[in-house]
Design a protein around this motif. Structure first.
Motif, PDB file in Angstrom:
ATOM      1  N   GLU A  90      42.382 -34.731  -6.241  1.00  0.00           N
ATOM      2  CA  GLU A  90      40.961 -34.226  -5.998  1.00  0.00           C
ATOM      3  C   GLU A  90      40.811 -33.055  -6.741  1.00  0.00           C
ATOM      4  N   VAL A  91      41.495 -32.148  -6.618  1.00  0.00           N
ATOM      5  CA  VAL A  91      41.313 -30.678  -7.259  1.00  0.00           C
ATOM      6  C   VAL A  91      41.217 -30.952  -8.688  1.00  0.00           C
ATOM      7  N   SER A  92      42.080 -31.774  -9.336  1.00  0.00           N
ATOM      8  CA  SER A  92      42.129 -31.926 -10.821  1.00  0.00           C
ATOM      9  C   SER A  92      40.889 -32.534 -11.284  1.00  0.00           C
ATOM     10  N   SER A  93      40.057 -33.211 -10.502  1.00  0.00           N
ATOM     11  CA  SER A  93      38.915 -33.855 -10.908  1.00  0.00           C
ATOM     12  C   SER A  93      37.822 -33.080 -11.109  1.00  0.00           C
ATOM     13  N   TRP A  94      37.882 -31.600 -10.628  1.00  0.00           N
ATOM     14  CA  TRP A  94      36.687 -30.992 -10.435  1.00  0.00           C
ATOM     15  C   TRP A  94      36.553 -30.304 -12.232  1.00  0.00           C
ATOM     16  N   ILE A  95      35.421 -29.987 -12.495  1.00  0.00           N
ATOM     17  CA  ILE A  95      35.183 -29.759 -13.903  1.00  0.00           C
ATOM     18  C   ILE A  95      35.952 -28.426 -14.003  1.00  0.00           C
ATOM     19  N   GLY A  96      36.579 -28.441 -15.240  1.00  0.00           N
ATOM     20  CA  GLY A  96      37.453 -27.260 -15.662  1.00  0.00           C
ATOM     21  C   GLY A  96      38.903 -26.928 -15.032  1.00  0.00           C
ATOM     22  N   VAL A  97      39.249 -27.858 -14.370  1.00  0.00           N
ATOM     23  CA  VAL A  97      40.520 -27.674 -13.641  1.00  0.00           C
ATOM     24  C   VAL A  97      41.559 -28.525 -14.386  1.00  0.00           C
ATOM     25  N   THR A  98      42.647 -27.494 -14.599  1.00  0.00           N
ATOM     26  CA  THR A  98      43.853 -28.061 -15.327  1.00  0.00           C
ATOM     27  C   THR A  98      44.896 -28.170 -14.323  1.00  0.00           C
TER      28      THR A  98
END
Length: 102
Positions: free
Chosen positions: A12-20
């Motif tokens: 979920e969190v890594s699907s947000w824009i700019g998250v790696t």
């Protein structure tokens, strides 16, 4: 915590824009936005997130998080992950920190 719970949070969190997603130097994974580290999953049962001390104080007072298990006087918080019911709460805190990065 089952691997599926940690995987759900990271997915979920890594699907947000700019998250790696990156390996963390002390184990587990860290989620970054640029050079900022808005979240760390150091193991299977806890999430660690950095906030300004005033936000940490509010989160602890509201029962949304605990003082960090290693750095209790910092702005970092610890959030226990006991099961699937905690996933949404952890993701909400990640979102709060993510929104601060932008």
């Amino acid at each position: 915590m089952s691997a599926a719970i940690g995987e759900r949070i990271v997915a979920e969190v890594s699907s947000w824009i700019g998250v790696t997603v990156h390996p963390h130097r002390f184990g587990g994974v860290e989620l970054r936005v640029g050079r900022s580290q808005p979240a760390h999953l150091p193991g299977e049962r806890i999430a660690s997130l950095p906030f300004p001390v005033r936000v940490r104080e509010w989160l602890v007072a509201e029962g949304k998080a605990q003082r960090h298990h290693i750095l209790p006087d910092s702005g970092w918080v610890s959030v226990p992950i006991r099961g699937a019911a905690d996933v949404a709460r952890v993701i909400d805190l990640f979102r709060l920190n993510y929104d601060r990065c932008f």
